[in-house]
Structure formats: structure tokens, C-alpha cells
Design a protein around this motif. Structure first.
Motif, PDB file in Angstrom:
ATOM      1  N   LEU A 117       0.829  -1.209   0.000  1.00 53.78           N
ATOM      2  CA  LEU A 117       0.000   0.000   0.000  1.00 53.78           C
ATOM      3  C   LEU A 117       0.866   1.262   0.000  1.00 53.78           C
ATOM      4  CD1 LEU A 117      -2.780  -1.139   2.480  1.00 53.78           C
ATOM      5  CD2 LEU A 117      -3.047  -0.731   0.024  1.00 53.78           C
ATOM      6  N   VAL A 118       1.937   1.240   0.785  1.00 57.58           N
ATOM      7  CA  VAL A 118       2.854   2.388   0.825  1.00 57.58           C
ATOM      8  C   VAL A 118       3.567   2.527  -0.530  1.00 57.58           C
ATOM      9  CG1 VAL A 118       4.983   3.261   1.870  1.00 57.58           C
ATOM     10  CG2 VAL A 118       3.148   2.403   3.330  1.00 57.58           C
ATOM     11  N   LYS A 119       4.004   1.408  -1.076  1.00 59.26           N
ATOM     12  CA  LYS A 119       4.733   1.406  -2.353  1.00 59.26           C
ATOM     13  C   LYS A 119       3.860   1.950  -3.482  1.00 59.26           C
ATOM     14  CE  LYS A 119       8.199   0.223  -5.062  1.00 59.26           C
ATOM     15  NZ  LYS A 119       9.427   1.010  -5.017  1.00 59.26           N
ATOM     16  N   THR A 120       2.555   1.663  -3.425  1.00 57.99           N
ATOM     17  CA  THR A 120       1.643   2.117  -4.479  1.00 57.99           C
ATOM     18  C   THR A 120       1.048   3.498  -4.189  1.00 57.99           C
ATOM     19  OG1 THR A 120      -0.186   0.877  -3.480  1.00 57.99           O
ATOM     20  CG2 THR A 120       1.038  -0.212  -5.251  1.00 57.99           C
ATOM     21  N   GLY A 121       1.555   4.144  -3.138  1.00 60.49           N
ATOM     22  CA  GLY A 121       1.142   5.521  -2.862  1.00 60.49           C
ATOM     23  C   GLY A 121      -0.137   5.674  -2.076  1.00 60.49           C
ATOM     24  N   ALA A 122      -0.508   4.655  -1.305  1.00 60.20           N
ATOM     25  CA  ALA A 122      -1.739   4.740  -0.517  1.00 60.20           C
ATOM     26  C   ALA A 122      -1.487   4.462   0.965  1.00 60.20           C
ATOM     27  CB  ALA A 122      -2.769   3.759  -1.074  1.00 60.20           C
ATOM     28  N   PRO A 123      -0.498   5.160   1.587  1.00 55.53           N
ATOM     29  CA  PRO A 123      -0.185   4.871   2.996  1.00 55.53           C
ATOM     30  C   PRO A 123      -1.334   5.183   3.956  1.00 55.53           C
ATOM     31  CG  PRO A 123       0.956   6.851   2.293  1.00 55.53           C
ATOM     32  CD  PRO A 123       0.321   6.240   1.067  1.00 55.53           C
ATOM     33  N   GLU A 124      -2.228   6.093   3.546  1.00 60.38           N
ATOM     34  CA  GLU A 124      -3.332   6.461   4.443  1.00 60.38           C
ATOM     35  C   GLU A 124      -4.330   5.325   4.619  1.00 60.38           C
ATOM     36  OE1 GLU A 124      -4.599   7.068   0.344  1.00 60.38           O
ATOM     37  OE2 GLU A 124      -2.812   7.711   1.393  1.00 60.38           O
ATOM     38  N   THR A 125      -4.265   4.302   3.761  1.00 62.33           N
ATOM     39  CA  THR A 125      -5.187   3.172   3.891  1.00 62.33           C
ATOM     40  C   THR A 125      -4.694   2.131   4.889  1.00 62.33           C
ATOM     41  OG1 THR A 125      -4.161   2.065   2.004  1.00 62.33           O
ATOM     42  CG2 THR A 125      -6.087   3.432   1.531  1.00 62.33           C
ATOM     43  N   THR A 126      -3.498   2.334   5.445  1.00 62.11           N
ATOM     44  CA  THR A 126      -2.998   1.426   6.480  1.00 62.11           C
ATOM     45  C   THR A 126      -3.408   1.966   7.843  1.00 62.11           C
ATOM     46  OG1 THR A 126      -0.887   2.559   6.838  1.00 62.11           O
ATOM     47  CG2 THR A 126      -0.943   0.908   5.078  1.00 62.11           C
ATOM     48  N   ASP A 127      -3.401   1.108   8.833  1.00 60.66           N
ATOM     49  CA  ASP A 127      -3.745   1.525  10.206  1.00 60.66           C
ATOM     50  C   ASP A 127      -2.483   1.677  11.033  1.00 60.66           C
ATOM     51  OD1 ASP A 127      -6.511   1.339   9.712  1.00 60.66           O
ATOM     52  OD2 ASP A 127      -6.439  -0.823  10.056  1.00 60.66           O
ATOM     53  N   LEU A 128      -1.419   2.119  10.395  1.00 60.48           N
ATOM     54  CA  LEU A 128      -0.126   2.141  11.058  1.00 60.48           C
ATOM     55  C   LEU A 128       0.203   3.503  11.647  1.00 60.48           C
ATOM     56  CD1 LEU A 128       1.794   0.193   8.298  1.00 60.48           C
ATOM     57  CD2 LEU A 128       1.026  -0.707  10.483  1.00 60.48           C
ATOM     58  N   THR A 129       1.122   3.498  12.592  1.00 63.17           N
ATOM     59  CA  THR A 129       1.598   4.746  13.176  1.00 63.17           C
ATOM     60  C   THR A 129       2.464   5.461  12.149  1.00 63.17           C
ATOM     61  OG1 THR A 129       3.629   3.757  14.022  1.00 63.17           O
ATOM     62  CG2 THR A 129       1.704   3.675  15.471  1.00 63.17           C
ATOM     63  N   SER A 130       2.698   6.738  12.341  1.00 59.72           N
ATOM     64  CA  SER A 130       3.518   7.503  11.393  1.00 59.72           C
ATOM     65  C   SER A 130       4.943   6.956  11.355  1.00 59.72           C
ATOM     66  CB  SER A 130       3.500   8.988  11.737  1.00 59.72           C
ATOM     67  OG  SER A 130       3.894   9.185  13.068  1.00 59.72           O
ATOM     68  N   GLU A 131       5.435   6.433  12.490  1.00 63.24           N
ATOM     69  CA  GLU A 131       6.783   5.842  12.502  1.00 63.24           C
ATOM     70  C   GLU A 131       6.829   4.597  11.620  1.00 63.24           C
ATOM     71  OE1 GLU A 131       6.338   5.241  16.606  1.00 63.24           O
ATOM     72  OE2 GLU A 131       5.985   7.385  16.623  1.00 63.24           O
ATOM     73  N   ASP A 132       5.790   3.747  11.735  1.00 63.36           N
ATOM     74  CA  ASP A 132       5.737   2.543  10.908  1.00 63.36           C
ATOM     75  C   ASP A 132       5.650   2.903   9.430  1.00 63.36           C
ATOM     76  OD1 ASP A 132       5.934   0.715  12.980  1.00 63.36           O
ATOM     77  OD2 ASP A 132       3.774   0.476  13.208  1.00 63.36           O
ATOM     78  N   VAL A 133       4.840   3.924   9.109  1.00 59.93           N
ATOM     79  CA  VAL A 133       4.704   4.353   7.705  1.00 59.93           C
ATOM     80  C   VAL A 133       6.039   4.874   7.195  1.00 59.93           C
ATOM     81  CG1 VAL A 133       3.599   6.008   6.138  1.00 59.93           C
ATOM     82  CG2 VAL A 133       2.217   4.778   7.814  1.00 59.93           C
ATOM     83  N   SER A 134       6.766   5.633   8.010  1.00 59.48           N
ATOM     84  CA  SER A 134       8.093   6.127   7.611  1.00 59.48           C
ATOM     85  C   SER A 134       9.048   4.968   7.338  1.00 59.48           C
ATOM     86  CB  SER A 134       8.696   7.011   8.701  1.00 59.48           C
ATOM     87  OG  SER A 134       7.933   8.168   8.867  1.00 59.48           O
ATOM     88  N   GLU A 135       9.011   3.975   8.228  1.00 58.02           N
ATOM     89  CA  GLU A 135       9.859   2.787   8.063  1.00 58.02           C
ATOM     90  C   GLU A 135       9.509   2.058   6.765  1.00 58.02           C
ATOM     91  OE1 GLU A 135      10.863  -1.313  10.570  1.00 58.02           O
ATOM     92  OE2 GLU A 135       9.735   0.287  11.550  1.00 58.02           O
ATOM     93  N   LEU A 136       8.204   1.948   6.492  1.00 60.11           N
ATOM     94  CA  LEU A 136       7.757   1.272   5.271  1.00 60.11           C
ATOM     95  C   LEU A 136       8.132   2.069   4.017  1.00 60.11           C
ATOM     96  CD1 LEU A 136       4.299  -0.118   6.383  1.00 60.11           C
ATOM     97  CD2 LEU A 136       6.232  -1.460   5.574  1.00 60.11           C
TER      98      LEU A 136
END
Length: 178
Positions: A117-136
């Protein structure tokens, strides 16, 4: 219902019922209720019954049978770095530690899905913390979409079935990622 809607309703219930629980815990309950508001309420009620009005994230993970083991992330990193021996070693350690391989594989697939989801440009669709999204995002920058997609497919189709103690299906998926 969507996960954010369920989490929002759970937040309201907790405020009314004076239940102290953090947002990541509510998101985890919502995500594990498979879109069912009733299941989410039942999980919250079960947690309240077991733990009272102060519910910790680790208690939510334990109730849901989630390992929370960081080695799922480790394996994904090994896949993206094409480090097959490190991946096999990590997987072997998970198996030797007696973790529930069904649940561990589910968590691995969830992490790979979030990476997709992050790779395809849709990080907001994950339920992750901002730190996890940054890591991804950092991981996603080092991987091709094909590589991520292949790993999601390979681990997503694993049927552990009667091989309760065998990590062979996961090992085969790991090898096929390279």
C-alpha cells in the motif's frame, strides 16, 4: 464498516464507559473484527471483562493471539535485501521459539500488504503509526513493486494446514522470493 469507522465507534463507547485504551489498540481491535461492528464490540467487552477499565496494547495483542514479534519485519527486510540465509535463519528461530506459525504468517502478510500500500502511494489506507509508515516508505524505496507483489502473493497463499510445527511452506515461499 471500515476499520476507521469501527475504531471511531469504539472510541465513543470507551469514552462513555470510562474505558482507558489507546488508539493503536482500538485500531487493532477494529482491524481484527473483519468489518463487523458486533465482533468489535464483543472483543472490547471481552477485554473489559478480563482486564477491567485500563486496557494495554499487549493485552489486546494477547487476547487476539497476535505475537507482535518484530521478526516479521526482519524477514521482509531480508527478502528485500535478497539475503536468503538471514531470512531462513530468522524463520528457523521463529519456529524454534514455538510461535504460532499461522499467526506469524498472517502478521508477515499484513506487513507485506502495508508495504504494498505504501509502495503504491496509498499509505493512508494502512492503520499504522507515522513511525511505521516512515519505516515502510524507506523499505519501499529499496524494493521494486514486482518484488513486493511477489512476496505478498507467495506468503498470502500459504496454507499451513496440518503442518502445525512445520515452517516448510514459509521456507519455500521465502526461497521463491529470490
Amino acid at each position: 464498516h471500515t476499520t476507521p469507522n469501527i475504531a471511531a465507534k469504539l472510541t465513543q463507547v470507551c469514552e462513555i464507559e470510562k474505558i482507558s485504551i489507546d488508539q493503536p489498540s482500538l485500531n487493532l481491535i477494529a482491524r481484527n473484527s473483519s468489518g463487523s461492528m458486533r465482533d468489535a464490540y464483543n472483543l472490547l467487552e471481552q477485554l473489559y471483562t478480563y482486564y477491567g477499565a485500563n486496557i494495554a496494547f499487549l493485552q489486546v495483542q494477547a487476547t487476539l493471539g497476535i505475537t507482535g514479534d518484530s521478526r516479521a519485519k526482519e524477514i521482509v527486510k531480508h527478502i528485500l535485501q535478497n539475503d536468503i540465509s538471514a531470512g531462513m535463519s530468522t524463520l528457523n528461530n521463529v519456529n524454534n521459539d514455538g510461535l504460532d506459525l499461522h499467526q506469524f504468517n498472517r502478521e508477515l502478510v499484513d506487513y507485506l500488504r502495508s508495504l504494498l500500500l505504501v509502495k503504491t502511494g496509498a499509505p493512508e489506507t494502512t492503520d499504522l503509526t507515522s513511525e511505521d509508515v516512515s519505516e515502510l516508505k524507506e523499505l519501499a524505496g529499496k524494493a521494486s513493486l514486482t518484488q513486493v507483489l511477489n512476496a505478498v502473493k507467495l506468503f498470502g497463499q500459504i496454507q499451513l494446514g496440518n503442518n502445525e510445527g512445520s515452517s516448510l511452506p514459509m521456507e519455500l515461499a521465502l526461497v521463491e522470493c529470490y
